[in-house]
Design a protein around this motif. Structure first.
Motif, PDB file in Angstrom:
ATOM      1  N   SER A 101       0.839  -1.201   0.000  1.00 16.23           N
ATOM      2  CA  SER A 101       0.000   0.000   0.000  1.00 16.23           C
ATOM      3  C   SER A 101       0.875   1.252   0.000  1.00 16.23           C
ATOM      4  O   SER A 101       1.758   1.385  -0.842  1.00 16.23           O
ATOM      5  CB  SER A 101      -0.931  -0.040   1.216  1.00 16.23           C
ATOM      6  N   ASP A 102       0.660   2.175   0.942  1.00 16.88           N
ATOM      7  CA  ASP A 102       1.446   3.415   0.973  1.00 16.88           C
ATOM      8  C   ASP A 102       2.683   3.312   1.856  1.00 16.88           C
ATOM      9  O   ASP A 102       3.316   4.327   2.154  1.00 16.88           O
ATOM     10  CB  ASP A 102       0.576   4.580   1.484  1.00 16.88           C
ATOM     11  N   ALA A 103       2.983   2.111   2.328  1.00 17.78           N
ATOM     12  CA  ALA A 103       4.123   1.970   3.251  1.00 17.78           C
ATOM     13  C   ALA A 103       5.410   2.436   2.585  1.00 17.78           C
ATOM     14  O   ALA A 103       5.621   2.217   1.391  1.00 17.78           O
ATOM     15  CB  ALA A 103       4.263   0.507   3.659  1.00 17.78           C
ATOM     16  N   ASN A 104       6.235   3.109   3.368  1.00 17.41           N
ATOM     17  CA  ASN A 104       7.567   3.473   2.903  1.00 17.41           C
ATOM     18  C   ASN A 104       8.581   2.797   3.807  1.00 17.41           C
ATOM     19  O   ASN A 104       8.419   2.763   5.018  1.00 17.41           O
ATOM     20  CB  ASN A 104       7.756   4.994   2.957  1.00 17.41           C
ATOM     21  N   TRP A 105       9.605   2.255   3.200  1.00 18.75           N
ATOM     22  CA  TRP A 105      10.603   1.528   3.973  1.00 18.75           C
ATOM     23  C   TRP A 105      11.867   2.350   4.177  1.00 18.75           C
ATOM     24  O   TRP A 105      12.883   1.844   4.605  1.00 18.75           O
ATOM     25  CB  TRP A 105      10.942   0.205   3.270  1.00 18.75           C
ATOM     26  N   CYS A 106      11.805   3.635   3.811  1.00 22.53           N
ATOM     27  CA  CYS A 106      13.017   4.443   3.880  1.00 22.53           C
ATOM     28  C   CYS A 106      12.785   5.672   4.761  1.00 22.53           C
ATOM     29  O   CYS A 106      11.650   5.991   5.116  1.00 22.53           O
ATOM     30  CB  CYS A 106      13.424   4.900   2.486  1.00 22.53           C
ATOM     31  N   ASP A 107      13.884   6.338   5.113  1.00 31.02           N
ATOM     32  CA  ASP A 107      13.738   7.564   5.905  1.00 31.02           C
ATOM     33  C   ASP A 107      14.158   8.788   5.084  1.00 31.02           C
ATOM     34  O   ASP A 107      14.578   9.797   5.623  1.00 31.02           O
ATOM     35  CB  ASP A 107      14.530   7.473   7.215  1.00 31.02           C
ATOM     36  N   LEU A 108      14.028   8.684   3.776  1.00 36.83           N
ATOM     37  CA  LEU A 108      14.337   9.816   2.894  1.00 36.83           C
ATOM     38  C   LEU A 108      13.387  10.981   3.222  1.00 36.83           C
ATOM     39  O   LEU A 108      12.180  10.767   3.349  1.00 36.83           O
ATOM     40  CB  LEU A 108      14.127   9.378   1.435  1.00 36.83           C
ATOM     41  N   PRO A 109      13.909  12.200   3.390  1.00 34.86           N
ATOM     42  CA  PRO A 109      13.015  13.328   3.679  1.00 34.86           C
ATOM     43  C   PRO A 109      11.948  13.471   2.591  1.00 34.86           C
ATOM     44  O   PRO A 109      12.230  13.295   1.403  1.00 34.86           O
ATOM     45  CB  PRO A 109      13.961  14.538   3.661  1.00 34.86           C
ATOM     46  N   HIS A 110      10.730  13.784   3.008  1.00 39.47           N
ATOM     47  CA  HIS A 110       9.633  13.888   2.038  1.00 39.47           C
ATOM     48  C   HIS A 110       9.846  15.026   1.035  1.00 39.47           C
ATOM     49  O   HIS A 110       9.206  15.060  -0.012  1.00 39.47           O
ATOM     50  CB  HIS A 110       8.301  14.089   2.773  1.00 39.47           C
ATOM     51  N   THR A 111      10.734  15.938   1.402  1.00 40.67           N
ATOM     52  CA  THR A 111      10.990  17.078   0.515  1.00 40.67           C
ATOM     53  C   THR A 111      12.138  16.815  -0.463  1.00 40.67           C
ATOM     54  O   THR A 111      12.522  17.719  -1.216  1.00 40.67           O
ATOM     55  CB  THR A 111      11.337  18.328   1.349  1.00 40.67           C
ATOM     56  N   ALA A 112      12.691  15.600  -0.445  1.00 36.08           N
ATOM     57  CA  ALA A 112      13.848  15.287  -1.307  1.00 36.08           C
ATOM     58  C   ALA A 112      13.554  15.657  -2.758  1.00 36.08           C
ATOM     59  O   ALA A 112      12.453  15.402  -3.260  1.00 36.08           O
ATOM     60  CB  ALA A 112      14.186  13.809  -1.201  1.00 36.08           C
ATOM     61  N   ARG A 113      14.533  16.249  -3.406  1.00 34.68           N
ATOM     62  CA  ARG A 113      14.321  16.681  -4.790  1.00 34.68           C
ATOM     63  C   ARG A 113      14.856  15.675  -5.795  1.00 34.68           C
ATOM     64  O   ARG A 113      14.402  15.623  -6.937  1.00 34.68           O
ATOM     65  CB  ARG A 113      14.989  18.047  -5.016  1.00 34.68           C
ATOM     66  N   HIS A 114      15.870  14.908  -5.350  1.00 33.25           N
ATOM     67  CA  HIS A 114      16.495  13.963  -6.280  1.00 33.25           C
ATOM     68  C   HIS A 114      16.207  12.518  -5.863  1.00 33.25           C
ATOM     69  O   HIS A 114      16.282  12.188  -4.674  1.00 33.25           O
ATOM     70  CB  HIS A 114      18.007  14.201  -6.339  1.00 33.25           C
ATOM     71  N   TYR A 115      15.918  11.721  -6.849  1.00 31.23           N
ATOM     72  CA  TYR A 115      15.633  10.316  -6.555  1.00 31.23           C
ATOM     73  C   TYR A 115      16.925   9.617  -6.141  1.00 31.23           C
ATOM     74  O   TYR A 115      17.961   9.799  -6.781  1.00 31.23           O
ATOM     75  CB  TYR A 115      15.043   9.628  -7.793  1.00 31.23           C
TER      76      TYR A 115
END
Ligand SMILES: [Zn+2]
Length: 257
Positions: free
Chosen positions: A136-150
């Motif tokens: 579903s919408d689960a995220n397994w990372c702690d990347l900031p939601h504002t990250a600009r680069h993949y």
């Protein structure tokens, strides 16, 4: 730990291959490519989920009736990704069925938390319905939601577009006349994370459905019924199958309501 990161050139090559034929009709390739790149740029710059916009996009060509052009582009993408994945689900490796609703396009970094990556090519995979329901919408990372680069390198979870499955997870599925046993074994930190967070439940659901003759028969009938053409009937069927899968996950004790 050594990461199995595919070189950027290879990823770019895959994207180029998709963009060279982003629609099943040759005369529409250029329009489809323009639409894809425009939505991708819009998602990145505005931080809006443009996947919805693409899904709803309609267009008329030379006096024709409006066609669901966005959905057609997504269908071409699905076919392209299924080819890259050699017909298997990106998470559980089971064979994908040849029905669109049984092989949804999945966003590895969720559209909810990372709308800027909603059209990011490397963020897109095809998975089975079970995996789509579970993740579903689960995220397994702690990347900031504002990250600009993949992210190009990921070391805390398994990413199906950036890692090589066989390096991280060993999958064994034993099937006899009346029994199915699916086993997943994590070979690396990322693989063990996927087994813990995701595949453990998928194996339970697999066994639950496959080892219950009445349930598997019902699913087989539903699969056969998916040939219907009436769009409202297709939507009803889709919603019904969706609910069934949610119920199966509940029974299997997932954390998903
Ligand atoms: Zn799966």
């Amino acid at each position: 730990m050594k990461l199995m990161h595919r070189p950027g050139a290879e990823i770019d090559g895959d994207q180029q291959r998709f963009l060279s034929q982003p629609h099943k009709t040759k005369r529409l390739w250029a329009e489809a490519k323009t639409l894809w790149l425009a939505e991708q740029a819009c998602a990145e710059t505005s931080r809006l989920d443009r996947w919805f916009a693409l899904t709803d996009y309609k267009k008329s060509f030379k006096g024709e009736k409006p066609r669901e052009f966005g959905k057609e582009v997504i269908a071409a993408l699905r076919l392209h990704l299924v080819g890259l994945q050699k017909g298997r689900c990106c998470y559980c490796r089971r064979w994908l069925q040849n029905v669109a609703h049984a092989r949804p396009v999945e966003h590895v970094l969720s559209r909810k938390d990372y709308p800027q990556f909603s059209m990011q090519y490397r963020n897109l995979v095809v998975c089975c319905r079970d995996c789509n329901q579970k993740k579903s919408d689960a995220n397994w990372c702690d990347l900031p939601h504002t990250a600009r680069h993949y992210p190009k390198v990921i070391d805390d979870y398994f990413h199906p577009r950036l890692h090589v499955y066989d390096t991280h997870i060993r999958y064994v599925r034993i099937e006899t006349n009346d029994t199915v046993v699916a086993l997943y074994h994590g070979l690396t930190d990322q693989g063990r994370h996927l087994c813990r967070e995701h595949l453990k439940t998928i194996a339970q659901v697999d066994g639950l459905v496959s080892n219950n003759k009445r349930v598997s028969k019902a699913f087989a009938r539903l699969q056969a019924a998916s040939d219907v053409r009436d769009p409202s009937k297709v939507r009803e069927l889709d919603a019904f199958i969706n609910e069934l899968h949610v119920a199966m996950h509940r029974v299997a004790g997932t954390r998903r309501p």
